[in-house]
Scaffold this motif. Sequence first.
Motif, short mmCIF file in Angstrom:
data_model
loop_
_atom_site.label_atom_id
_atom_site.label_comp_id
_atom_site.label_asym_id
_atom_site.label_seq_id
_atom_site.Cartn_x
_atom_site.Cartn_y
_atom_site.Cartn_z
N GLY A 5 0.78 -1.23 0.00
CA GLY A 5 0.00 0.00 0.00
C GLY A 5 0.81 1.28 0.00
N LYS A 6 2.13 1.18 -0.01
CA LYS A 6 2.97 2.38 -0.01
C LYS A 6 3.59 2.58 -1.39
CE LYS A 6 4.13 2.56 4.83
NZ LYS A 6 5.16 2.76 5.82
N LEU A 7 3.60 3.83 -1.82
CA LEU A 7 4.16 4.19 -3.11
C LEU A 7 5.67 3.98 -3.08
CD1 LEU A 7 3.61 5.46 -5.89
CD2 LEU A 7 3.86 7.70 -4.81
N VAL A 8 6.19 3.18 -4.02
CA VAL A 8 7.62 2.89 -4.11
C VAL A 8 8.25 3.64 -5.28
CG1 VAL A 8 9.34 1.07 -4.44
CG2 VAL A 8 7.33 0.64 -3.03
N SER A 9 7.59 3.58 -6.45
CA SER A 9 8.14 4.23 -7.64
C SER A 9 7.04 4.52 -8.64
CB SER A 9 9.22 3.38 -8.28
OG SER A 9 8.67 2.15 -8.72
N GLN A 10 7.35 5.46 -9.54
CA GLN A 10 6.48 5.79 -10.67
C GLN A 10 7.34 5.94 -11.90
OE1 GLN A 10 4.38 9.45 -9.79
NE2 GLN A 10 2.51 8.32 -9.31
N ILE A 11 6.85 5.43 -13.01
CA ILE A 11 7.54 5.58 -14.28
C ILE A 11 6.60 6.32 -15.22
CG2 ILE A 11 8.55 4.39 -16.26
CD1 ILE A 11 9.14 2.06 -14.30
N LYS A 12 7.09 7.41 -15.80
CA LYS A 12 6.31 8.19 -16.76
C LYS A 12 7.04 8.16 -18.09
CE LYS A 12 4.33 11.34 -13.39
NZ LYS A 12 4.08 12.72 -13.02
N ALA A 13 6.26 7.97 -19.17
CA ALA A 13 6.86 7.93 -20.50
C ALA A 13 5.85 8.41 -21.53
CB ALA A 13 7.30 6.51 -20.84
N PHE A 47 11.97 8.38 -20.76
CA PHE A 47 11.17 8.05 -19.59
C PHE A 47 11.79 8.71 -18.37
CE2 PHE A 47 14.45 4.91 -19.04
CZ PHE A 47 14.57 4.78 -17.67
N GLU A 48 10.98 8.79 -17.30
CA GLU A 48 11.46 9.28 -16.01
C GLU A 48 10.92 8.35 -14.94
OE1 GLU A 48 11.73 13.55 -14.55
OE2 GLU A 48 9.95 12.81 -13.52
N ALA A 49 11.81 7.85 -14.10
CA ALA A 49 11.43 7.01 -12.96
C ALA A 49 11.65 7.83 -11.69
CB ALA A 49 12.24 5.73 -12.92
N THR A 50 10.64 7.88 -10.84
CA THR A 50 10.73 8.60 -9.57
C THR A 50 10.61 7.59 -8.45
OG1 THR A 50 9.66 10.52 -10.59
CG2 THR A 50 9.72 10.45 -8.17
N PHE A 51 11.52 7.68 -7.47
CA PHE A 51 11.53 6.76 -6.33
C PHE A 51 11.12 7.51 -5.07
CE2 PHE A 51 14.68 5.43 -9.42
CZ PHE A 51 14.23 4.15 -9.71
N PHE A 52 10.42 6.80 -4.20
CA PHE A 52 9.90 7.41 -2.98
C PHE A 52 10.47 6.69 -1.76
CE2 PHE A 52 6.99 8.12 -6.43
CZ PHE A 52 6.64 9.45 -6.28
N ASP A 53 10.72 7.45 -0.68
CA ASP A 53 11.25 6.86 0.54
C ASP A 53 10.11 6.29 1.39
OD1 ASP A 53 10.07 9.06 1.82
OD2 ASP A 53 11.97 10.11 2.08
N SER A 54 10.43 5.87 2.61
CA SER A 54 9.45 5.21 3.48
C SER A 54 8.30 6.12 3.92
CB SER A 54 10.14 4.61 4.70
OG SER A 54 10.78 5.65 5.43
N VAL A 55 8.50 7.44 3.87
CA VAL A 55 7.42 8.37 4.21
C VAL A 55 6.80 8.98 2.95
CG1 VAL A 55 8.21 8.89 6.55
CG2 VAL A 55 9.07 10.24 4.63
N GLN A 56 7.04 8.33 1.82
CA GLN A 56 6.45 8.64 0.52
C GLN A 56 6.85 10.00 -0.04
OE1 GLN A 56 2.70 6.93 -0.20
NE2 GLN A 56 3.71 5.12 0.57
N GLN A 57 8.06 10.45 0.32
CA GLN A 57 8.63 11.66 -0.25
C GLN A 57 9.57 11.25 -1.39
OE1 GLN A 57 7.84 14.89 0.74
NE2 GLN A 57 6.30 13.78 1.93
#
Length: 188
Positions: free
Chosen positions: A54-62, A84-94
């Motif tokens: 349930g926690k956001l880990v990554s997003q890929i946009k293309a 493409f761009e991949a964005t990674f999120f830490d444990s507090v979803q930042q």
Amino acid sequence: MAKQRVTYLKSIIAIALSVVAISCSNDFDKVVNLSEDEAEQESTNTTITYTLEGKLVSQIKAPLIQQFAGDSITEELLRMDKSFEATFFDSVQQVSSKIRADRGVWHKKTNVMNAFGNVIAYSVEGDTLFTEELVWDQDSAIIYTNAPVKIKKPNATIYGKGLVADQEFKSYTIKSITGSVAVEKDEL
């Protein structure tokens, strides 16, 4: 007269069913006989979101993602040939880091993404990695390359060949390092 209308109606239905059957068989033949270079599916301006428990880990946009079917020899993959761009999120979803590249290939079975061409990785600490090839192993949460690398830090630029890092690009090891690094006396 009513019998003539029924015959006419049956003829129209038979012709319509024949057209549908012919067009369906052509489409099916086309799908079954896709070559290696023909995508099974395509989507434009797409965002793929990966969550874990349930926690956001990554997003890929293309701007363009093409899906290619796998078989017993090749695995199913997603190809991003228009950047493409991949964005990674830490444990507090930042947001913790980002990777951008000209092209990418995501191997769905192994959860490994390859980035090619003008690859840039950013960390929130201000470190920026430049390379031509980078691999992101989603399951082990690491990025790595054997290609030449350049890392711009707030106080130095480091060159090397090869790198292994966590996907948040907070901790990394550079192989065959060259360049200068400012080190505080208490860090020695």
